[in-house]
Design a protein around this motif. Structure first.
Motif, PDB file in Angstrom:
ATOM      1  N   LEU A  99       0.829  -1.202   0.000  1.00 36.05           N
ATOM      2  CA  LEU A  99       0.000   0.000   0.000  1.00 36.05           C
ATOM      3  C   LEU A  99       0.866   1.256   0.000  1.00 36.05           C
ATOM      4  CD1 LEU A  99      -2.707  -1.129   2.573  1.00 36.05           C
ATOM      5  CD2 LEU A  99      -3.065  -0.766   0.117  1.00 36.05           C
ATOM      6  N   LEU A 100       1.930   1.251   0.786  1.00 30.42           N
ATOM      7  CA  LEU A 100       2.821   2.408   0.838  1.00 30.42           C
ATOM      8  C   LEU A 100       3.518   2.617  -0.495  1.00 30.42           C
ATOM      9  CD1 LEU A 100       4.312   1.801   4.386  1.00 30.42           C
ATOM     10  CD2 LEU A 100       2.850   3.738   3.731  1.00 30.42           C
ATOM     11  N   ARG A 101       3.911   1.539  -1.163  1.00 30.95           N
ATOM     12  CA  ARG A 101       4.600   1.665  -2.449  1.00 30.95           C
ATOM     13  C   ARG A 101       3.719   2.307  -3.506  1.00 30.95           C
ATOM     14  NH1 ARG A 101       7.183  -3.551  -1.621  1.00 30.95           N
ATOM     15  NH2 ARG A 101       5.691  -4.544  -3.034  1.00 30.95           N
ATOM     16  N   ARG A 102       2.414   2.102  -3.392  1.00 29.93           N
ATOM     17  CA  ARG A 102       1.539   2.712  -4.400  1.00 29.93           C
ATOM     18  C   ARG A 102       1.063   4.105  -3.993  1.00 29.93           C
ATOM     19  NH1 ARG A 102      -4.234  -0.602  -4.407  1.00 29.93           N
ATOM     20  NH2 ARG A 102      -5.229   0.549  -2.706  1.00 29.93           N
ATOM     21  N   GLY A 103       1.547   4.595  -2.850  1.00 28.79           N
ATOM     22  CA  GLY A 103       1.259   5.967  -2.462  1.00 28.79           C
ATOM     23  C   GLY A 103       0.174   6.147  -1.433  1.00 28.79           C
ATOM     24  N   ASP A 104      -0.362   5.049  -0.906  1.00 29.44           N
ATOM     25  CA  ASP A 104      -1.409   5.150   0.108  1.00 29.44           C
ATOM     26  C   ASP A 104      -0.820   5.582   1.444  1.00 29.44           C
ATOM     27  OD1 ASP A 104      -2.862   4.112  -1.964  1.00 29.44           O
ATOM     28  OD2 ASP A 104      -3.762   2.489  -0.812  1.00 29.44           O
ATOM     29  N   ARG A 105      -1.712   5.910   2.368  1.00 29.88           N
ATOM     30  CA  ARG A 105      -1.315   6.190   3.746  1.00 29.88           C
ATOM     31  C   ARG A 105      -1.767   5.020   4.615  1.00 29.88           C
ATOM     32  NH1 ARG A 105      -4.198  11.849   4.387  1.00 29.88           N
ATOM     33  NH2 ARG A 105      -5.694  10.762   3.058  1.00 29.88           N
ATOM     34  N   VAL A 106      -0.908   4.629   5.554  1.00 25.01           N
ATOM     35  CA  VAL A 106      -1.134   3.386   6.294  1.00 25.01           C
ATOM     36  C   VAL A 106      -0.819   3.596   7.767  1.00 25.01           C
ATOM     37  CG1 VAL A 106      -0.483   0.953   6.520  1.00 25.01           C
ATOM     38  CG2 VAL A 106      -0.532   2.021   4.249  1.00 25.01           C
ATOM     39  N   ALA A 107      -1.658   3.008   8.622  1.00 22.51           N
ATOM     40  CA  ALA A 107      -1.373   2.905  10.053  1.00 22.51           C
ATOM     41  C   ALA A 107      -1.312   1.425  10.402  1.00 22.51           C
ATOM     42  CB  ALA A 107      -2.445   3.597  10.883  1.00 22.51           C
ATOM     43  N   VAL A 108      -0.300   1.041  11.182  1.00 18.79           N
ATOM     44  CA  VAL A 108      -0.187  -0.353  11.609  1.00 18.79           C
ATOM     45  C   VAL A 108      -0.090  -0.398  13.126  1.00 18.79           C
ATOM     46  CG1 VAL A 108       0.917  -1.073   9.460  1.00 18.79           C
ATOM     47  CG2 VAL A 108       2.343  -0.427  11.397  1.00 18.79           C
TER      48      VAL A 108
END
Length: 232
Positions: free
Chosen positions: A24-33
């Motif tokens: 997801l990060l590689r495609r430009g999304d924002r992520v919380a883990v």
């Protein structure tokens, strides 16, 4: 960046969760883990090198206050929430006739209560975005295994996915159960490593999750069963 989709993943610092977050990060999304081990979260954040597009949130996915805090922190940080992935889980690798009830308690809480808590905490935000819920279950939640309590927890996740779908479909929220067979990750470390035979990779499951997220409007993909090909 302000318009990029936002995903919250429990148990996101290793295995399937980490592989999904990385894609997801590689495609430009924002992520919380989220995760229970702050040091592991820190290592994941350093490796991901995603800057402000990644939030790491320490906390137990089976604790109501921690789950609510994770959702609140995600929304405050990024301004919205589009997808939640209930990925955190564990297994005791024993049977009902000879297993350790103390270990069962942790497993049942994390595997069954955890996804329910995430859904409950995230629903107000997901209703605003007409978002998605992905529950990571297991083939063990579709096929009975002798004396296996872990499998019973995943049967519960299978039922939870459909029950939640019936509850939220009218809000435009889509729910998908991901049910993989054996996946070669650190999940198997307490059992001495991944058993021999065919197995999937965390990346393959992550790719499947991104495929689900790419389904067009109007498509509610209820479940996806993923089996490894037999080993040579």
């Amino acid at each position: 960046m302000a318009d990029a989709p936002v995903t919250l993943i429990t148990g996101g610092a290793a295995g399937i969760g980490a592989a999904t977050a990385e894609r997801l990060l590689r495609r430009g999304d924002r992520v919380a883990v989220t995760g229970r081990d702050p040091e592991r979260l820190a290592r994941f954040a350093a490796a991901a090198d995603a800057g402000q597009r990644l939030a790491v949130i320490p906390g137990d996915a089976a604790e109501p206050a921690a789950v609510e805090r994770a959702v609140r922190t995600t929304v405050e940080r990024f301004g919205r929430l589009d997808t939640v992935v209930a990925n955190a889980g564990t297994a005791t690798f024993d049977a009902v006739d000879d297993g350790d009830p103390q270990g069962w308690r942790e497993m049942v809480l994390l595997n069954v209560l955890g996804p329910a808590l995430l859904v409950r905490a995230a629903l107000p935000s997901l209703r605003r975005t007409r978002g998605r819920i992905i529950l990571v279950g297991s083939l063990a939640g579709l096929v009975a295994t002798r004396g296996n309590l872990y499998g019973a927890t995943k049967w519960a996740v299978t039922g939870l996915a459909e029950n939640v779908r019936l509850m939220v479909a009218g809000d435009g929220i889509r729910v998908t159960l991901i049910a993989p067979g054996r996946v070669d990750t650190t999940f198997w470390a307490p059992a001495g490593g991944t058993p021999s035979g065919g197995s999937l990779t965390a990346g393959q499951i992550a790719d499947s999750i991104l495929w689900v997220l790419g389904q067009p409007e109007g498509v509610d993909l209820a479940s996806l069963v993923i089996r490894p090909m037999p080993a040579d």
